[in-house]
Write a protein that holds these residues in place. Structure first.
Motif, PDB file in Angstrom:
ATOM      1  N   ARG A   1       0.859  -1.189   0.000  1.00  0.00           N
ATOM      2  CA  ARG A   1       0.000   0.000   0.000  1.00  0.00           C
ATOM      3  C   ARG A   1       0.891   1.234   0.000  1.00  0.00           C
ATOM      4  NH1 ARG A   1      -5.618  -1.317   2.847  1.00  0.00           N
ATOM      5  NH2 ARG A   1      -5.804  -3.273   1.753  1.00  0.00           N
ATOM      6  N   ILE A   2       0.642   2.132  -0.920  1.00  0.00           N
ATOM      7  CA  ILE A   2       1.443   3.359  -0.973  1.00  0.00           C
ATOM      8  C   ILE A   2       0.531   4.539  -0.691  1.00  0.00           C
ATOM      9  CG2 ILE A   2       3.011   4.780  -2.330  1.00  0.00           C
ATOM     10  CD1 ILE A   2       3.504   2.467  -4.198  1.00  0.00           C
ATOM     11  N   SER A   3       0.870   5.310   0.324  1.00  0.00           N
ATOM     12  CA  SER A   3       0.158   6.568   0.564  1.00  0.00           C
ATOM     13  C   SER A   3       0.847   7.635  -0.280  1.00  0.00           C
ATOM     14  CB  SER A   3       0.228   6.939   2.048  1.00  0.00           C
ATOM     15  OG  SER A   3      -0.269   8.252   2.209  1.00  0.00           O
ATOM     16  N   ILE A   4       0.083   8.277  -1.168  1.00  0.00           N
ATOM     17  CA  ILE A   4       0.725   9.244  -2.064  1.00  0.00           C
ATOM     18  C   ILE A   4       0.521  10.685  -1.590  1.00  0.00           C
ATOM     19  CG2 ILE A   4       0.760   7.722  -4.069  1.00  0.00           C
ATOM     20  CD1 ILE A   4      -1.716   9.171  -5.134  1.00  0.00           C
ATOM     21  N   THR A   5      -0.225  10.859  -0.532  1.00  0.00           N
ATOM     22  CA  THR A   5      -0.305  12.182   0.098  1.00  0.00           C
ATOM     23  C   THR A   5      -0.836  12.019   1.516  1.00  0.00           C
ATOM     24  OG1 THR A   5      -1.282  14.397   0.063  1.00  0.00           O
ATOM     25  CG2 THR A   5      -2.645  12.621  -0.829  1.00  0.00           C
TER      26      THR A   5
ATOM     27  N   CYS B   1      -5.915  15.275   3.380  1.00  0.00           N
ATOM     28  CA  CYS B   1      -7.247  14.724   3.142  1.00  0.00           C
ATOM     29  C   CYS B   1      -8.255  15.865   3.126  1.00  0.00           C
ATOM     30  CB  CYS B   1      -7.629  13.697   4.207  1.00  0.00           C
ATOM     31  SG  CYS B   1      -9.138  12.801   3.749  1.00  0.00           S
ATOM     32  N   ASN B   2      -9.255  15.755   2.250  1.00  0.00           N
ATOM     33  CA  ASN B   2     -10.302  16.790   2.172  1.00  0.00           C
ATOM     34  C   ASN B   2     -11.489  16.479   3.084  1.00  0.00           C
ATOM     35  OD1 ASN B   2     -10.747  14.594   0.545  1.00  0.00           O
ATOM     36  ND2 ASN B   2     -11.492  15.734  -1.219  1.00  0.00           N
ATOM     37  N   TYR B   3     -11.467  15.329   3.770  1.00  0.00           N
ATOM     38  CA  TYR B   3     -12.491  15.016   4.761  1.00  0.00           C
ATOM     39  C   TYR B   3     -11.841  15.014   6.148  1.00  0.00           C
ATOM     40  CZ  TYR B   3     -16.070  13.540   1.360  1.00  0.00           C
ATOM     41  OH  TYR B   3     -17.010  13.510   0.358  1.00  0.00           O
TER      42      TYR B   3
ATOM     43  N   GLY C   1      -4.071   7.202   1.030  1.00  0.00           N
ATOM     44  CA  GLY C   1      -3.589   8.461   1.570  1.00  0.00           C
ATOM     45  C   GLY C   1      -3.970   8.562   3.047  1.00  0.00           C
ATOM     46  N   GLY C   2      -4.085   9.706   3.568  1.00  0.00           N
ATOM     47  CA  GLY C   2      -4.675  10.925   3.072  1.00  0.00           C
ATOM     48  C   GLY C   2      -5.735  10.605   2.018  1.00  0.00           C
ATOM     49  N   GLU C   3      -5.993  11.550   1.171  1.00  0.00           N
ATOM     50  CA  GLU C   3      -6.922  11.274   0.066  1.00  0.00           C
ATOM     51  C   GLU C   3      -6.126  11.265  -1.246  1.00  0.00           C
ATOM     52  OE1 GLU C   3      -9.792  10.052  -0.635  1.00  0.00           O
ATOM     53  OE2 GLU C   3      -9.383  10.504  -2.727  1.00  0.00           O
ATOM     54  N   PRO C   4      -5.943  10.071  -1.838  1.00  0.00           N
ATOM     55  CA  PRO C   4      -5.055   9.967  -2.998  1.00  0.00           C
ATOM     56  C   PRO C   4      -5.502  10.782  -4.212  1.00  0.00           C
ATOM     57  CG  PRO C   4      -6.261   7.909  -2.633  1.00  0.00           C
ATOM     58  CD  PRO C   4      -6.499   8.764  -1.439  1.00  0.00           C
ATOM     59  N   LEU C   5      -6.816  11.011  -4.360  1.00  0.00           N
ATOM     60  CA  LEU C   5      -7.277  11.747  -5.549  1.00  0.00           C
ATOM     61  C   LEU C   5      -6.972  13.242  -5.451  1.00  0.00           C
ATOM     62  CD1 LEU C   5     -10.605   9.937  -6.498  1.00  0.00           C
ATOM     63  CD2 LEU C   5      -8.262   9.460  -7.215  1.00  0.00           C
TER      64      LEU C   5
ATOM     65  N   THR D   1      -1.153   7.909  13.171  1.00  0.00           N
ATOM     66  CA  THR D   1      -2.568   7.572  13.098  1.00  0.00           C
ATOM     67  C   THR D   1      -2.913   7.202  11.645  1.00  0.00           C
ATOM     68  OG1 THR D   1      -3.142   9.878  12.765  1.00  0.00           O
ATOM     69  CG2 THR D   1      -3.113   9.073  15.043  1.00  0.00           C
ATOM     70  N   MET D   2      -4.111   6.636  11.462  1.00  0.00           N
ATOM     71  CA  MET D   2      -4.490   6.048  10.169  1.00  0.00           C
ATOM     72  C   MET D   2      -4.291   6.999   8.988  1.00  0.00           C
ATOM     73  SD  MET D   2      -5.618   3.249   8.961  1.00  0.00           S
ATOM     74  CE  MET D   2      -7.015   2.141   8.932  1.00  0.00           C
ATOM     75  N   VAL D   3      -4.751   8.237   9.123  1.00  0.00           N
ATOM     76  CA  VAL D   3      -4.699   9.154   7.987  1.00  0.00           C
ATOM     77  C   VAL D   3      -3.249   9.431   7.564  1.00  0.00           C
ATOM     78  CG1 VAL D   3      -4.804  11.261   9.398  1.00  0.00           C
ATOM     79  CG2 VAL D   3      -5.666  11.302   7.050  1.00  0.00           C
ATOM     80  N   HIS D   4      -2.313   9.320   8.503  1.00  0.00           N
ATOM     81  CA  HIS D   4      -0.903   9.587   8.196  1.00  0.00           C
ATOM     82  C   HIS D   4      -0.129   8.320   7.832  1.00  0.00           C
ATOM     83  CE1 HIS D   4      -1.819  13.556   9.561  1.00  0.00           C
ATOM     84  NE2 HIS D   4      -2.173  13.099  10.751  1.00  0.00           N
ATOM     85  N   ILE D   5      -0.802   7.180   7.914  1.00  0.00           N
ATOM     86  CA  ILE D   5      -0.163   5.924   7.489  1.00  0.00           C
ATOM     87  C   ILE D   5      -0.613   5.620   6.056  1.00  0.00           C
ATOM     88  CG2 ILE D   5       0.005   3.436   7.839  1.00  0.00           C
ATOM     89  CD1 ILE D   5      -0.638   3.923  10.827  1.00  0.00           C
TER      90      ILE D   5
END
Ligand code: SAM
Length: 330
Positions: free
Chosen positions: A15-19, A22-24, A65-69, A324-328
């Motif tokens: 799994r790659i987080s590309i950013t 997040c917008n939510y 991500g974050g939010e990848p889009l 935390t999840m959003v940063h992983i």
């Protein structure tokens, strides 16, 4: 030859987080105040990491991500990833995406054309008002629904919709999600809430467990379990009339660490061997110092040997993850 950890688990899933952005700001994931904490890398760096790892036996890459889009250039990145071939039989790799769906309506077709195989949309309510309260974004529900329908039309199939249930917030959405699965023809998967949130609000009582979900859904329509493969993380069920599928991913009440085949790369290029790792491993720093592909391979092999045997959620010795999840990248 393939990437295997000290417990004999084959690592095939990256799994790659590309950013980290997040917008939510979902209430169970984020506080209202925290923004992005970590940077991101040029796509060429993620591509090199993916290429080296695919050479070591990775067959699936999921972008998150974050939010990848939110990341410009994602379509070209998918096109590049689609050139990679698996080490065992030279097939194309499986490229998946996890997204909140807010920006998916316009991107589904270009992503599919670039080589994206599958998409998972996160959605925690099927009611616009409740959705807004959970995401802290006012106009999200209609956009996400449009994104799901656009992904379907584009042939991003099977389409999964993941819902994290949290007591007091959305456990009354179980049956509406069952109806949604049937009406929209998507697989809805309920995920147990894990202690990976920014606000540290998790407690065992907040988890809506597999048994509870099954019992509540059974009040709507009987479910029939679908036999699952050894390494499948979700338990899968069909409604008795054959219309609609749901799944339950229960890492808290029924852990599946013994079958874990994953590693993750964070947006800033660190390898994480478990969602609950207390530290990560700086692959990006190795690259910056000019490591060759062979040196990266050796580094990754060493890191994978340190993959944790299991998580310790709910146990006295549980230590919160270092991110935390959003940063992983979930
Ligand atoms: N922004 C993208 C999205 O919404 O799918 C990708 C990142 S998001 C962190 C990935 C997934 O993690 C989402 O489905 C989200 O609901 C889930 N998630 C976040 N915090 C969680 C937690 N504490 N326990 C379980 N799942 C969580």
């Amino acid at each position: 030859m393939f990437l295997t950890d000290q417990f004999g688990r084959r690592i095939s899933d990256l799994r790659i987080s590309i950013t980290d952005r997040c917008n939510y700001r979902c209430v169970y994931c984020r506080t209202e105040n925290e923004g992005a904490l970590y940077g991101d890398l040029p796509f060429t760096d993620y591509l090199r990491m993916a290429r080296v790892l695919v050479g070591m036996g990775i067959t699936k890459v999921r972008l998150t991500g974050g939010e990848p889009l939110l990341r410009n250039g994602i379509v070209d990145f998918v096109r590049e990833l689609n050139q990679l071939r698996t080490a065992d039989n030279g097939d194309a790799i499986d490229i998946a995406l996890t997204t909140n769906g807010h920006l998916l309506a316009d991107l589904a077709r270009p992503l599919k054309d670039a080589g994206l195989t599958r998409v998972t949309v996160s959605m925690d309510a099927v009611d616009p008002e409740r959705f807004a309260r959970i995401t802290r974004v006012s106009n999200g529900y209609d956009r996400v629904l449009a994104g799901i329908r656009s992904a379907r039309r584009a042939g991003l199939w099977p389409l999964k919709v993941n819902c994290v249930l949290m007591r007091g917030f959305n456990e009354d959405q179980i049956i509406p999600f069952g109806m949604f699965a049937r009406e929209e023809g998507v697989t809805v998967r309920f995920i147990e809430f894990m202690p990976l949130e920014e606000g540290r609000t998790w407690s065992p009582d907040t988890v809506v467990t597999l048994e509870e979900i099954l019992s509540r859904m059974g009040e709507y329509r009987p479910l029939v379990e679908i036999p699952r493969g050894r390494s499948e993380t979700a338990r899968r069920y069909r409604f008795d009339d054959g219309v609609g599928e749901i799944g339950i991913i229960a890492p808290v009440s029924h852990p599946f660490c013994g079958h874990c085949s994953r590693i993750r790369i964070t947006s800033d290029g660190k390898i994480r061997t478990c969602l609950f790792s207390a530290w990560d491993h700086d692959l990006n720093a190795k690259m910056r110092r000019g490591a060759s592909d062979e040196e990266l391979t050796e580094f990754i092999r060493g890191v994978v040997q340190q993959k944790e045997e299991r998580h310790h959620i709910g146990e006295a010795d549980f230590v919160p993850a270092s991110r935390t999840m959003v940063h992983i990248g979930g």
